[in-house]
Design a protein around this motif. Sequence first.
Motif, PDB file in Angstrom:
ATOM      1  N   VAL A 180      -7.996   3.871   6.702  1.00 12.04           N
ATOM      2  CA  VAL A 180      -7.044   4.502   7.624  1.00 12.04           C
ATOM      3  C   VAL A 180      -5.601   4.306   7.186  1.00 12.04           C
ATOM      4  O   VAL A 180      -4.713   5.021   7.671  1.00 12.04           O
ATOM      5  CB  VAL A 180      -7.231   3.992   9.071  1.00 12.04           C
ATOM      6  N   ILE A 181      -5.327   3.331   6.291  1.00  6.68           N
ATOM      7  CA  ILE A 181      -3.963   3.178   5.779  1.00  6.68           C
ATOM      8  C   ILE A 181      -3.868   3.583   4.320  1.00  6.68           C
ATOM      9  O   ILE A 181      -2.816   3.441   3.711  1.00  6.68           O
ATOM     10  CB  ILE A 181      -3.447   1.737   5.948  1.00  6.68           C
ATOM     11  N   PHE A 182      -4.988   4.070   3.747  1.00  9.62           N
ATOM     12  CA  PHE A 182      -4.927   4.548   2.367  1.00  9.62           C
ATOM     13  C   PHE A 182      -3.871   5.651   2.302  1.00  9.62           C
ATOM     14  O   PHE A 182      -3.864   6.555   3.140  1.00  9.62           O
ATOM     15  CB  PHE A 182      -6.287   5.080   1.939  1.00  9.62           C
ATOM     16  N   PRO A 183      -2.952   5.602   1.354  1.00 11.86           N
ATOM     17  CA  PRO A 183      -1.842   6.569   1.343  1.00 11.86           C
ATOM     18  C   PRO A 183      -2.284   8.025   1.402  1.00 11.86           C
ATOM     19  O   PRO A 183      -1.603   8.851   2.004  1.00 11.86           O
ATOM     20  CB  PRO A 183      -1.130   6.256   0.021  1.00 11.86           C
ATOM     21  N   THR A 184      -3.424   8.341   0.788  1.00  9.93           N
ATOM     22  CA  THR A 184      -3.885   9.729   0.832  1.00  9.93           C
ATOM     23  C   THR A 184      -4.390  10.101   2.226  1.00  9.93           C
ATOM     24  O   THR A 184      -4.212  11.228   2.681  1.00  9.93           O
ATOM     25  CB  THR A 184      -5.007   9.931  -0.186  1.00  9.93           C
ATOM     26  N   THR A 185      -5.036   9.161   2.911  1.00  7.97           N
ATOM     27  CA  THR A 185      -5.453   9.412   4.289  1.00  7.97           C
ATOM     28  C   THR A 185      -4.234   9.644   5.172  1.00  7.97           C
ATOM     29  O   THR A 185      -4.202  10.553   6.007  1.00  7.97           O
ATOM     30  CB  THR A 185      -6.268   8.227   4.840  1.00  7.97           C
TER      31      THR A 185
END
Length: 499
Positions: free
Chosen positions: A258-263
């Motif tokens: 949920v904090i992955f930059p792409t997400t």
Amino acid sequence: MNATVATSVFGAFMVVTVALGLLAARGRRKGGEGGGLAEWSVGGRSLGTVFIWVLMAGEGYTSFSYLGAAGWGYNYGTPVLYVVAYMSCGYAVGYVVGPMLWAYAREHGLVGITDMVAHRFGRPWLGAFLAVLVTVFLLPYIQLQITGMGVVVSTISYGSISLNWAYFIAFAVTTGFVVVSGLRGSAWVSVLKDVLVIATLGFLAFYVPAHYFGGYGPFLDRLVTEKSEWLTFPGHGDSGLGQAWFITTSFLNSLTVVIFPTTVAGYLGAKNADVLRRNAMLLPAYNVLLFVPMLLGMAALFVVPGLVGAESNLALFKLVVDSLPAWAVGVIGVAAALSSIVPMAVFMLVIGTMWGRSVVSLLPRLERRQKGAAQSVVVVAGSLALLLTYTAPNTLVRLSLISYEAMAQLLPMVLLGLVWRRLTLWGALSGLAVGVALVCGFVFTEHDPVWGVNAGIVALAANLAVALAVTYAGPRERDDRPDEEVLARDEVRPPVAVE
């Protein structure tokens, strides 16, 4: 002749892909919205439910899922089910976190997690520091997509294109695509990708068992009889991927995704928070497809035995190339290639955006050229990932786990920091330093899993403990801004009327 037919089909679809990206970018500029960094990086914050669904499904269903899941199914069996577990749980967490991050970014004019952290702690240099760090974390994932697409290109050419040239083709096509199209182009191409992925995997789910085994009954009977070790934890071989590893990896990745930059780029592209809530409810349906490559990977055990190491990434495509006509191989290759292009484009776009907004903005002479600088960084980042592909190859799942374990160390700084005012900058940085150091130590000394659990969650526990200890032991930081300016909430404040 087979190579000519398959590569011709593949090439035609690549032309269509680039054309869609150009049309998406050109259409938006004609609409009068301009072509600035926000439009390029987050689609002008105007994407609806359908585009956000296909875009975020595209990020979740990558070459890692298409080829890596089959490869791990081939190598180990049951442990690969963690992919379905963490993605489904991650969507549930995203139902709450996505609207919160969207509202925070919308209210303060932010375009990524580096922006958010810099704003939260009131330190512009912090955004630049995180942009560098996150770029390092994301390079293995870009390498993963280059590797995956390279495998596809080389395989569907029946070996006439070497892997080294195939890797370069993957890099060149995706870099050119993302530079000209931005997030909106990725969303448009995701529609084409999803149609092809659903169609090809639906076909293969029935074709492979019927063609090679005479149906699911004989296939599953043979699997249970001859390869039962693949159907229970810890899977085949001395992998160390037991139940504790499965649980901790699923938990860690469901929080990290949920904090992955792409997400987050997908979150910020939405036109409102309700789009993200609907999306979180719809996305788990897409996970059903993930069972297909996992199952086909185990089917390949009987058809193409003896694949070792990174060769296991070829498990699914070996089944395809050995039994289908060239034009069908080309179409399936396109589906797998688009499963690399869409997420790789978003990864590279996010890196460019972070540098354009958080690093270049600190340089007065370049501040007005953020978009151009961001596009230049895309080329550099892609080139570095290509170099890693040549010099440090690895299995697709291994590359994914490294990225997730490192990115998980940002959880206290990003999520905890946005909801808890007391967390100090030095507490968050101290915890981050400890967590990253432990991840690097475990990964590079090949102690992952450690004590039977995911090494990343051990590092995260130490990270959180240090962050809290330094926060409570140190002085309170002075920040005169009100809570609503610093902390994230679920909705955007209504505008205040000026009398």
